[in-house]
Design an enzyme around this catalytic site. Structure first.
Site, PDB file in Angstrom:
ATOM      1  N   LYS A   1      19.839 -22.436   7.664  1.00 17.00           N
ATOM      2  CA  LYS A   1      21.233 -22.165   8.080  1.00 17.00           C
ATOM      3  C   LYS A   1      22.066 -23.197   7.968  1.00 17.00           C
ATOM      4  CE  LYS A   1      19.443 -19.135  12.097  1.00 17.00           C
ATOM      5  NZ  LYS A   1      20.002 -17.892  11.990  1.00 17.00           N
TER       6      LYS A   1
ATOM      7  N   HIS B   1      13.228 -20.276   9.150  1.00 15.88           N
ATOM      8  CA  HIS B   1      14.654 -19.789   8.417  1.00 15.88           C
ATOM      9  C   HIS B   1      15.663 -20.499   9.141  1.00 15.88           C
ATOM     10  CE1 HIS B   1      14.710 -16.970  11.848  1.00 15.88           C
ATOM     11  NE2 HIS B   1      16.032 -16.985  11.495  1.00 15.88           N
TER      12      HIS B   1
ATOM     13  N   ARG C   1       0.919  -0.945   0.091  1.00 13.59           N
ATOM     14  CA  ARG C   1       0.071   0.150   0.093  1.00 13.59           C
ATOM     15  C   ARG C   1       0.859   1.073  -0.003  1.00 13.59           C
ATOM     16  NH1 ARG C   1      -4.198  -0.102   4.714  1.00 13.59           N
ATOM     17  NH2 ARG C   1      -2.313   0.749   5.856  1.00 13.59           N
TER      18      ARG C   1
ATOM     19  N   HIS D   1      11.474 -23.073  15.455  1.00  9.13           N
ATOM     20  CA  HIS D   1      12.946 -23.412  15.403  1.00  9.13           C
ATOM     21  C   HIS D   1      13.421 -24.568  16.299  1.00  9.13           C
ATOM     22  CE1 HIS D   1      12.550 -19.491  13.332  1.00  9.13           C
ATOM     23  NE2 HIS D   1      12.658 -18.793  14.328  1.00  9.13           N
TER      24      HIS D   1
ATOM     25  N   ASP E   1       6.850 -17.926  19.599  1.00  7.54           N
ATOM     26  CA  ASP E   1       7.837 -17.320  18.576  1.00  7.54           C
ATOM     27  C   ASP E   1       8.781 -18.132  18.219  1.00  7.54           C
ATOM     28  OD1 ASP E   1       8.766 -15.273  17.177  1.00  7.54           O
ATOM     29  OD2 ASP E   1      10.255 -14.675  18.638  1.00  7.54           O
TER      30      ASP E   1
ATOM     31  N   LYS F   1       6.346 -17.730   9.440  1.00  2.00           N
ATOM     32  CA  LYS F   1       5.699 -18.229  10.465  1.00  2.00           C
ATOM     33  C   LYS F   1       5.137 -16.698  11.210  1.00  2.00           C
ATOM     34  CE  LYS F   1       8.628 -17.822  14.157  1.00  2.00           C
ATOM     35  NZ  LYS F   1       9.191 -16.407  14.356  1.00  2.00           N
TER      36      LYS F   1
ATOM     37  N   GLU G   1      19.248 -14.947  22.844  1.00  2.00           N
ATOM     38  CA  GLU G   1      19.213 -13.579  22.191  1.00  2.00           C
ATOM     39  C   GLU G   1      19.570 -12.563  23.209  1.00  2.00           C
ATOM     40  OE1 GLU G   1      16.917 -13.384  18.369  1.00  2.00           O
ATOM     41  OE2 GLU G   1      15.306 -13.973  19.882  1.00  2.00           O
TER      42      GLU G   1
ATOM     43  N   ASP H   1      -4.340  -2.340  -2.068  1.00  2.00           N
ATOM     44  CA  ASP H   1      -4.456  -2.853  -0.535  1.00  2.00           C
ATOM     45  C   ASP H   1      -4.686  -4.395  -0.977  1.00  2.00           C
ATOM     46  OD1 ASP H   1      -4.889  -1.151   1.276  1.00  2.00           O
ATOM     47  OD2 ASP H   1      -6.797  -0.520   0.641  1.00  2.00           O
ATOM     48  N   PHE H   2      -4.994  -5.176  -0.135  1.00  2.00           N
ATOM     49  CA  PHE H   2      -5.260  -6.699  -0.285  1.00  2.00           C
ATOM     50  C   PHE H   2      -6.562  -7.221  -0.874  1.00  2.00           C
ATOM     51  CE2 PHE H   2      -1.588  -7.271   2.796  1.00  2.00           C
ATOM     52  CZ  PHE H   2      -0.612  -7.175   1.941  1.00  2.00           C
TER      53      PHE H   2
HETATM   54  C1  BG6 Z   1      12.532 -15.235  14.440  1.00  2.00           C
HETATM   55  C2  BG6 Z   1      11.764 -14.779  15.785  1.00  2.00           C
HETATM   56  O1  BG6 Z   1      11.891 -16.441  14.049  1.00  2.00           O
HETATM   57  O2  BG6 Z   1      13.919 -15.477  14.923  1.00  2.00           O
HETATM   58  C3  BG6 Z   1      12.789 -13.526  16.329  1.00  2.00           C
HETATM   59  O3  BG6 Z   1      10.681 -14.205  15.337  1.00  2.00           O
HETATM   60  C4  BG6 Z   1      13.987 -13.826  16.528  1.00  2.00           C
HETATM   61  O4  BG6 Z   1      12.091 -13.155  17.737  1.00  2.00           O
HETATM   62  C5  BG6 Z   1      14.569 -14.418  15.083  1.00  2.00           C
HETATM   63  O5  BG6 Z   1      14.786 -12.660  17.042  1.00  2.00           O
HETATM   64  C6  BG6 Z   1      16.159 -14.976  15.488  1.00  2.00           C
HETATM   65  O6  BG6 Z   1      16.698 -15.321  14.086  1.00  2.00           O
HETATM   66  P1  BG6 Z   1      18.282 -15.334  14.219  1.00  2.00           P
HETATM   67  O7  BG6 Z   1      18.477 -16.107  12.734  1.00  2.00           O
HETATM   68  O8  BG6 Z   1      18.732 -13.895  14.289  1.00  2.00           O
HETATM   69  O9  BG6 Z   1      18.612 -16.301  15.339  1.00  2.00           O
END
Ligand code: BG6
Length: 517
Positions: free
Chosen positions: A213, A209, A72, A271, A266, A179, A247, A114-115
């Site tokens: 890795k 993701h 948008r 992961h 999350d 996600k 983190e 817009d969607f």
């Molecule tokens: C995401 C989470 O999937 O992964 C984030 O939603 C998190 O909260 C992130 O910070 C961490 O990814 P990476 O690759 O930096 O370890």
């Protein structure tokens, strides 16, 4: 653009082996394009656009590759190209080469809308058809839904309504979903149903993701390309497994997404459970999507939760503290967070896997924001030697043997074992043997999104969780979330620490302690 502008692919794209499964052929995507919804978002600017450029720069995209942004914003194609340019200059991993950029930029288009804007979707359809003619994308398109989940239904329905989800004869259409895949089992099922009304399961690529890795893919190489680990990778030798994703960052500007979701949903749901499944699974009969799914699913279905959830799971929130020499705010003081919020920014859980290989062996999973430092690792901790001929004073400083897969940031692996301290007496102490990617390989790792986008374009689904895995993972997490929703407030931990005391007590109850990576 005229017909002459078609950039003819030099390679034989019709070769069926070019789907990426034959590892002897270079993994180069065939004629195709990528449409990104939510192109103005953070993920898109920091990860997706640079990944597309890096792929092009490494020669892994076809010459006529096209990138279409949908958002948008009152932008023209060149405004969009400028945004991509800036993001590439700031975030790409490979050097900037003008000729690569130019070729890519010629295939960039922007659709403002817009969607729920039918005209915009008609325009998208027209653009895709035009790009087929002008750039030779052959009708092959992936649609990346980099949008909050509440928009998934609308976008998917619009793709169907405007004929974009159906691939023309001989070409493909794929949907890429980020996600969170729901916030519990019920919502995940609803989401799956909705997506599968429009796309066949093999057209849907769910991004986790972490699976992109290098170090995560290496878990399987380590386990199944070698002889020496598998014989000891079981309950006879392993004492327990710790999977840590720590983190140092807080929630940044993501209050809107994070509050009410929390650390367990999350990252544990996706992961960490994926890391656990790869660590615990049996050898797949082949390295293909079906075989990997079969084995990962068996692990997830065999997971057993502890009976006393209050004793073997901990949810907590970061309080004020010190990080990198600076004072940082507690979670409840962050912008956009409800001061009464019970959302967890730290979660630790104990799980077991009820099968012959792992019965009785705990898997401890923990994650948290604003912890001491950023580190993700899988530590396989072994039982002590059944007998020691040495005097107990000789082994006083000896810990348990461990194999630690360092996922990030110091990618590699450490093996910890006891060794005699040089000298005239018999004293044994822990030493480490290290493998570091940087020292053993000259090749650079592609960024996770680079790898995953290429895989989607190649139709290679190995590194994408299927909906069955998503559902099984929610089945594991839901009872924990429900328990904590009923039983009060999360614990607290100072920012910059290694988490709440309650998490230390949780392991102490089992006679163990967390590693301090
Ligand atoms: C995401 C989470 O999937 O992964 C984030 O939603 C998190 O909260 C992130 O910070 C961490 O990814 P990476 O690759 O930096 O370890």
């Amino acid at each position: 653009m005229t017909e002459e502008a078609v950039v003819g692919p030099a390679l034989d794209w019709t070769n069926p082996l070019r789907d990426g499964r034959d590892r002897r052929l270079p993994r180069i995507a065939g004629p195709s394009g990528l449409v990104i919804f939510g192109v103005t978002g953070d993920l898109s600017r920091k990860k997706l656009m640079p990944a597309v450029y890096d792929l092009a720069n490494r020669g892994m995209l076809p010459p006529g590759f096209s990138l279409v942004g949908f958002a948008r914003r009152d932008w023209e194609d060149q405004d969009f190209a400028q945004v991509v340019h800036d993001s590439v200059r700031e975030h790409s991993r490979t050097e900037f080469r003008e000729e690569v950029w130019q070729q890519l930029a010629e295939g960039m288009r922007f659709i403002p809308g817009d969607f729920d804007d039918d005209t915009a979707f008609d325009q998208l359809r027209q653009t895709v058809d035009d790009l087929d003619k002008a750039r030779g994308t052959s009708g092959n398109y992936a649609f990346y839904l980099s949008v909050p989940p509440k928009f998934f239904p609308k976008v998917v329905q619009q793709l169907q309504k405007h004929g974009l989800a159906d691939a023309p004869e001989g070409s493909w259409r794929r949907a890429i979903i980020e996600k969170p895949f729901g916030r519990d089992l019920t919502s995940a099922r609803e989401l799956n149903t909705l997506v599968h009304e429009v796309f066949e399961p093999d057209q849907v690529f769910r991004i986790d993701h972490y699976l992109g890795k290098e170090t995560v893919q290496n878990i399987l190489a380590l386990r199944f390309a070698n002889q020496m680990y598998e014989p000891i990778w079981n309950r006879s030798y392993v004492d327990h497994i710790q999977i840590t994703m720590a983190e140092d960052i807080g929630i940044g500007g993501r209050a809107g997404y994070y509050d009410g979701i929390g650390a367990a949903r999350d990252v544990i749901q996706n992961h960490l459970l994926q890391l656990m499944a790869l660590t615990a699974m049996e050898e797949p009969i082949a390295f293909d999507a079906e075989s990997l799914l079969t084995e990962k699913l068996k692990v997830l279905k065999s997971v057993r939760l502890p009976e006393k959830l209050g004793e073997h799971t901990v949810l907590a929130q970061y309080a004020e503290g010190w990080q990198g020499g600076a004072k940082v705010l507690g979670y409840l003081q962050e912008d956009g967070i409800d001061p009464q919020s019970k959302t967890d920014t730290y979660a630790a859980i104990k799980l077991e896997v009820d099968n012959r290989r792992w019965a009785g062996i705990p898997f401890y999973l923990r994650t948290g924001k604003r912890l001491g430092r950023r580190v993700t690792e899988i530590a396989v901790v072994f039982k002590r030697a059944p007998h020691s001929p040495f005097d107990s004073t000789a082994t006083e400083e000896l810990g348990q043997n461990a194999i630690v897969i360092r996922v990030q940031p110091d990618e590699g692996m450490t093996v910890r074992f006891g060794s005699k301290v040089p000298g005239t007496s018999m004293e044994i102490r822990d030493v480490s043997m290290d493998f570091a990617y940087g020292e053993s390989f000259t090749e650079s790792s592609p960024e996770a999104y680079e790898r995953l986008i290429l895989d989607v374009l190649l139709g290679d689904a190995n590194l994408f969780p299927r909906h069955q895995e998503v559902e099984e993972s929610w089945k594991i997490l839901d009872p924990i979330e429900e328990y904590w929703a009923r039983h009060g407030k999360p614990a607290q931990y100072p920012s910059g620490s290694w988490g709440p005391e309650e998490a230390d007590e949780m392991l102490a109850r089992d006679g163990r302690s967390w590693r301090r990576p």
